[in-house]
Design a protein around this motif. Structure first.
Motif, PDB file in Angstrom:
ATOM      1  N   ASP A 568       1.060  -1.317   0.111  1.00 61.08           N
ATOM      2  CA  ASP A 568       0.007  -0.008   0.086  1.00 61.08           C
ATOM      3  C   ASP A 568       0.749   1.236  -0.116  1.00 61.08           C
ATOM      4  O   ASP A 568       2.059   1.283   0.613  1.00 61.08           O
ATOM      5  CB  ASP A 568      -0.816  -0.111   1.549  1.00 61.08           C
ATOM      6  CG  ASP A 568      -1.961  -0.808   1.203  1.00 61.08           C
ATOM      7  OD1 ASP A 568      -2.289  -1.113   0.120  1.00 61.08           O
ATOM      8  OD2 ASP A 568      -2.625  -1.181   2.300  1.00 61.08           O
ATOM      9  N   ARG A 569       0.118   2.262  -0.426  1.00 63.87           N
ATOM     10  CA  ARG A 569       0.923   3.627  -0.315  1.00 63.87           C
ATOM     11  C   ARG A 569       0.190   4.402   0.817  1.00 63.87           C
ATOM     12  O   ARG A 569      -0.881   4.823   0.651  1.00 63.87           O
ATOM     13  CB  ARG A 569       0.791   4.388  -1.812  1.00 63.87           C
ATOM     14  CG  ARG A 569       1.765   5.330  -1.992  1.00 63.87           C
ATOM     15  CD  ARG A 569       1.681   6.043  -3.492  1.00 63.87           C
ATOM     16  NE  ARG A 569       2.374   7.144  -3.758  1.00 63.87           N
ATOM     17  CZ  ARG A 569       1.700   8.339  -3.333  1.00 63.87           C
ATOM     18  NH1 ARG A 569       0.289   8.340  -3.244  1.00 63.87           N
ATOM     19  NH2 ARG A 569       2.307   9.605  -3.594  1.00 63.87           N
ATOM     20  N   VAL A 570       1.070   4.605   1.644  1.00 62.23           N
ATOM     21  CA  VAL A 570       0.252   5.251   2.765  1.00 62.23           C
ATOM     22  C   VAL A 570       0.683   6.916   3.024  1.00 62.23           C
ATOM     23  O   VAL A 570       2.223   7.104   2.901  1.00 62.23           O
ATOM     24  CB  VAL A 570       0.647   4.429   4.137  1.00 62.23           C
ATOM     25  CG1 VAL A 570       0.215   4.911   5.386  1.00 62.23           C
ATOM     26  CG2 VAL A 570       0.682   2.948   3.934  1.00 62.23           C
ATOM     27  N   THR A 571      -0.248   7.474   3.409  1.00 63.06           N
ATOM     28  CA  THR A 571       0.034   9.041   3.675  1.00 63.06           C
ATOM     29  C   THR A 571      -0.596   9.248   5.067  1.00 63.06           C
ATOM     30  O   THR A 571      -1.598   8.959   5.233  1.00 63.06           O
ATOM     31  CB  THR A 571      -0.464   9.846   2.684  1.00 63.06           C
ATOM     32  OG1 THR A 571      -0.154   9.608   1.365  1.00 63.06           O
ATOM     33  CG2 THR A 571      -0.428  11.224   3.081  1.00 63.06           C
ATOM     34  N   VAL A 572       0.446   9.581   5.781  1.00 62.90           N
ATOM     35  CA  VAL A 572      -0.132  10.091   7.170  1.00 62.90           C
ATOM     36  C   VAL A 572      -0.077  11.504   7.428  1.00 62.90           C
ATOM     37  O   VAL A 572       0.860  12.150   7.202  1.00 62.90           O
ATOM     38  CB  VAL A 572       0.872   9.414   8.472  1.00 62.90           C
ATOM     39  CG1 VAL A 572       0.518  10.046   9.633  1.00 62.90           C
ATOM     40  CG2 VAL A 572       0.952   8.123   8.227  1.00 62.90           C
ATOM     41  N   HIS A 573      -1.259  12.198   7.612  1.00 68.84           N
ATOM     42  CA  HIS A 573      -1.208  13.474   8.120  1.00 68.84           C
ATOM     43  C   HIS A 573      -1.337  13.839   9.248  1.00 68.84           C
ATOM     44  O   HIS A 573      -2.206  13.512   9.923  1.00 68.84           O
ATOM     45  CB  HIS A 573      -2.600  14.616   7.288  1.00 68.84           C
ATOM     46  CG  HIS A 573      -2.588  14.337   5.721  1.00 68.84           C
ATOM     47  ND1 HIS A 573      -1.748  14.653   5.099  1.00 68.84           N
ATOM     48  CD2 HIS A 573      -3.485  13.473   4.971  1.00 68.84           C
ATOM     49  CE1 HIS A 573      -2.016  14.396   3.561  1.00 68.84           C
ATOM     50  NE2 HIS A 573      -3.140  13.700   3.601  1.00 68.84           N
ATOM     51  N   LEU A 574      -0.408  14.374   9.957  1.00 64.53           N
ATOM     52  CA  LEU A 574      -0.266  14.488  11.423  1.00 64.53           C
ATOM     53  C   LEU A 574      -0.509  15.889  11.954  1.00 64.53           C
ATOM     54  O   LEU A 574       0.327  16.736  11.639  1.00 64.53           O
ATOM     55  CB  LEU A 574       1.099  13.861  12.091  1.00 64.53           C
ATOM     56  CG  LEU A 574       1.179  14.080  13.470  1.00 64.53           C
ATOM     57  CD1 LEU A 574       0.568  13.118  14.465  1.00 64.53           C
ATOM     58  CD2 LEU A 574       2.891  13.923  13.643  1.00 64.53           C
ATOM     59  N   THR A 575      -1.595  16.107  12.635  1.00 64.13           N
ATOM     60  CA  THR A 575      -1.711  17.636  13.235  1.00 64.13           C
ATOM     61  C   THR A 575      -1.370  17.492  14.803  1.00 64.13           C
ATOM     62  O   THR A 575      -1.737  16.732  15.543  1.00 64.13           O
ATOM     63  CB  THR A 575      -3.114  17.623  13.018  1.00 64.13           C
ATOM     64  OG1 THR A 575      -3.471  17.961  11.613  1.00 64.13           O
ATOM     65  CG2 THR A 575      -3.216  19.315  13.583  1.00 64.13           C
ATOM     66  N   ASN A 576      -0.674  18.067  15.014  1.00 63.90           N
ATOM     67  CA  ASN A 576      -0.171  18.459  16.668  1.00 63.90           C
ATOM     68  C   ASN A 576      -1.451  19.447  17.044  1.00 63.90           C
ATOM     69  O   ASN A 576      -1.296  20.567  16.705  1.00 63.90           O
ATOM     70  CB  ASN A 576       1.193  19.042  17.022  1.00 63.90           C
ATOM     71  CG  ASN A 576       1.441  19.435  18.210  1.00 63.90           C
ATOM     72  OD1 ASN A 576       0.609  19.402  18.969  1.00 63.90           O
ATOM     73  ND2 ASN A 576       2.976  19.563  18.271  1.00 63.90           N
ATOM     74  N   ILE A 577      -2.088  19.128  17.818  1.00 63.13           N
ATOM     75  CA  ILE A 577      -3.306  19.848  18.129  1.00 63.13           C
ATOM     76  C   ILE A 577      -3.140  20.813  19.352  1.00 63.13           C
ATOM     77  O   ILE A 577      -3.850  21.539  19.929  1.00 63.13           O
ATOM     78  CB  ILE A 577      -4.573  19.254  18.263  1.00 63.13           C
ATOM     79  CG1 ILE A 577      -4.753  18.197  19.705  1.00 63.13           C
ATOM     80  CG2 ILE A 577      -5.021  18.523  17.084  1.00 63.13           C
ATOM     81  CD1 ILE A 577      -6.064  17.508  19.821  1.00 63.13           C
TER      82      ILE A 577
END
Ligand code: RUQ
Ligand code: CUA
Length: 641
Positions: A568-577
């Motif tokens: 799989d091609r995985v994209t993680v969008h990480l937001t530090n809230i």
């Protein structure tokens, strides 16, 4: 004839090296001894120096010092007068400490490159004063320039332009940040990508000078124009100000325009007595573009100065020059030939007059050469190996002397009538020298490139610091020495040591820089992938693509388990809230070389191919709370079939 000349040059170079070694031997004290303050070269009054540099715990420095990191590709930040290194801004090289070069955005900015050679920082200016908005820095290894945003001390743009093979003549900023500059250090066949043998150097190889437009709203850089130049090596520059506003200046070497295989450039490029200073009128360049006097090559609008008179001029300058610096008033342009014991002061008013009267002594590739004698104000007998010049607020100039390992302080014009014609009489304008440890390259004074230098601090950027610190092996750290220039006598205050390898620095009043504390929710910079609540988190599949929207907050990730299939091609969008200053969270999976860091309120993305089956833990790299160790989760990669 040429052989004899070459021999003489070689002898001269030999003498230079011997002189240099003699100075080094004279300077080098016993290594590893404690308590040698006040002895040997570069002594200081200990009490005075301590009082002036000691910034007690809890107190703040007065200035920021931004110094380039050379081929480390970074910019370092220190406080002045403490000289404490407080931050590293990665620009052309990845920096795991901040995750720079690991997330999608910075990876894309770096392209295929993992290093650059950062040389000359330049601040954005308003009305000739540093305005604290952006810092520009060039890549001496390639035709690249970068912009750092001083609200968050991060690199926001790296721009590559065609035809400039090594951008040394950069990043000099005009008084209202209309332009920053670029210029070829090592000429190559034009246009970029052309093949031509080295034997065709004089004819087919070219230098290029470029004007980079800066958007006054957001600092975005774009290529405005290029000017085709003879195949010289374009070295350092400066932007005009005051009377010379509208002009740009560079030095060049190898105006002999030859590269002889096996001929040693150091020899062949030192044949002529004089090289040139380049003077470019950027308003005329704008007019030439508007009038259609250009040809487009690979998207660049290139002006041929032979077909656009009024854009570029030359004037002779002592051979193999390095630095050219414009005085705070803009009237005095100071050029230093490395192989000359004098530094030259040009009078810009005389330059304008000479151009108006077509007072030219020669023409090179259609570029007029202004008559040297008509525009030179004086030659100052500063000493051996003059490189760069900086200024104070009392009409003095400070020039670094590489061979002498010293800084010389001298008086800017005006001089008594008749003095300039007599070398002996000029000696009295050379006021003082201070030894530095040891061979100095650049130097910088507080706000020294602005219209109003502060005249208190100066930093010498030295190439080696033999005997000044406990040994770290065969490589001797570079040194940065703080010097007090507020009084009649220059006083050495502090030795600091730097990472490789500073080429220039800038010092700005600390209160001019207004940093943000956090990336505020819904404010600059808006990121379309940001999410702010656990409810918005998701793992979504679209064919072989998996998109994860994740939050990080003390002290957990949501989601904390990501299930994907091998391939799989995985994209993680990480937001530090977090909305609390300095509450950073990282997201790291070493097996996949993932190491991203999000500042409070920031969203970072990373895309990877999940090609290794198995179970991989991810964790937060930045210490964020007492339960930071517990901030972890799992990536499960289900094997094929
Ligand atoms: S340069 S000293 Cu770019 Cu002067 Cu290195
Ligand atoms: Cu978040 Cu450690």
């Amino acid at each position: 004839m040429f052989e004899r000349l070459a021999l003489m040059k070689r002898l001269f170079a030999g003498v230079l090296i011997l002189t240099m070694l003699a100075f080094l031997a004279g300077c080098g004290g016993p290594e590893g001894q404690r308590g040698r303050a006040g002895k040997g070269a570069g002594r200081s009054d200990v009490t005075d120096a301590a009082l002036k540099t000691y910034v007690p715990p809890g107190d703040l420095d007065e200035y920021y010092l931004f110094y380039s990191g050379g081929h480390s590709g970074q910019v370092f930040v220190a406080g002045v007068p403490s000289m404490r290194h407080i931050s590293t801004i990665p620009v052309f090289s990845p920096y795991p400490g901040t995750g720079y070069g690991f997330d999608n955005e910075t990876k894309e900015m770096l392209g295929d490159y993992t290093w650059g050679d950062s040389h000359h920082p330049g601040f954005s200016e308003t009305d000739g004063e540093y305005d604290g908005r952006w810092l520009f820095i060039n890549d001496n290894a390639q035709g690249r320039i970068a912009r750092i945003d001083l609200r968050d001390f991060k690199t926001k743009q790296i721009m590559t332009i065609p035809h400039i093979s090594a951008n040394h003549g950069s990043s000099f900023v005009t008084p209202n940040t209309e332009y920053i500059t670029m210029a070829t250090r090592m000429s190559v066949p034009f246009p970029e990508g052309t093949y031509a043998d080295i034997t065709e150097y004089a004819r087919k190889y070219k230098g290029v000078i470029a004007g980079i437009k800066v958007d006054p709203e957001n600092g975005h850089m774009s290529l405005a124009w290029e000017v085709l130049m003879p195949p010289f090596n374009y070295d350092l520059g400066d932007a005009g100000k005051g009377v010379s506003d509208g002009w740009l200046f560079w030095t060049c070497y190898n105006s002999e325009r030859e590269f002889i295989e096996g001929g040693k450039l150091e020899v062949t490029a030192s044949q002529k007595d004089k090289d040139f200073m380049i003077m470019l009128n950027w308003r005329e360049a704008e007019k030439a573009i508007a009038a259609g006097k250009f040809k487009t090559y690979k998207g660049a609008k290139v002006i041929d100065p032979a077909k656009a008179p009024g854009v570029v001029y030359f004037v002779g300058l002592a051979k193999s020059p390095h630095g050219v610096d414009v005085s705070p008033s803009g009237q005095w342009i100071i050029g230093s030939g490395k192989l000359s014991p004098t530094t030259t002061v040009f009078n810009f008013e005389k330059i304008l007059k000479a151009i108006e009267n077509e007072d030219f002594e020669d023409t090179v590739d259609g570029i007029p050469v202004v008559t040297y004698e008509s525009v030179r104000e004086a030659e100052i007998p500063v000493g051996l190996g003059p490189l760069h010049t900086q200024f104070d607020n009392r009409g003095n100039a400070y020039t670094s002397l590489f061979i002498e390992s010293a800084i010389v302080k001298w008086k800017l014009p005006p001089y008594a009538p008749g003095d300039a014609a007599d070398a002996k009489k000029m000696e009295k304008y050379v006021l003082e020298k201070i030894p530095v440890a040891y061979n100095i390259g650049h130097l910088v004074t507080a706000e020294g490139d602005s219209r109003s230098p502060d005249g208190n601090y100066m930093v010498a950027l030295n190439k080696l610091s033999k005997g000044r610190h406990i040994s770290v092996g065969p490589s001797i750290p570079e040194s940065a020495q703080l010097i007090d220039i507020s009084g009649d006598k220059m006083k050495l205050l502090y030795d600091a040591f730097t990472e490789p390898e500073p080429h220039y620095a800038l010092m700005i009043k600390a209160d001019k820089i207004k940093t943000i504390e956090v990336y505020k929710k819904d404010e600059w910079p808006a990121n379309k992938n940001a999410i702010w609540t656990p409810e918005e988190t998701s793992v979504k599949r679209n064919g072989r693509n998996v998109t994860v929207k994740m939050i990080a907050v003390r002290s957990f990730f949501a989601p904390d388990v990501i299930r994907v299939n091998q391939g799989d091609r995985v994209t993680v969008h990480l937001t530090n809230i977090e909305q609390t200053r300095d509450e950073l969270h990282g997201f790291a999976i070493n097996a996949y070389n993932i190491n991203i860091v999000a500042d409070p309120g920031e969203t970072k993305s990373v895309t990877f191919k999940a090609n290794k089956p198995g179970v991989y833990a991810f964790y937060c790299t930045n210490f964020c709370s007492a339960l930071h160790q517990e901030m972890q989760g799992y990536l499960l990669v289900k094997p094929k079939g």
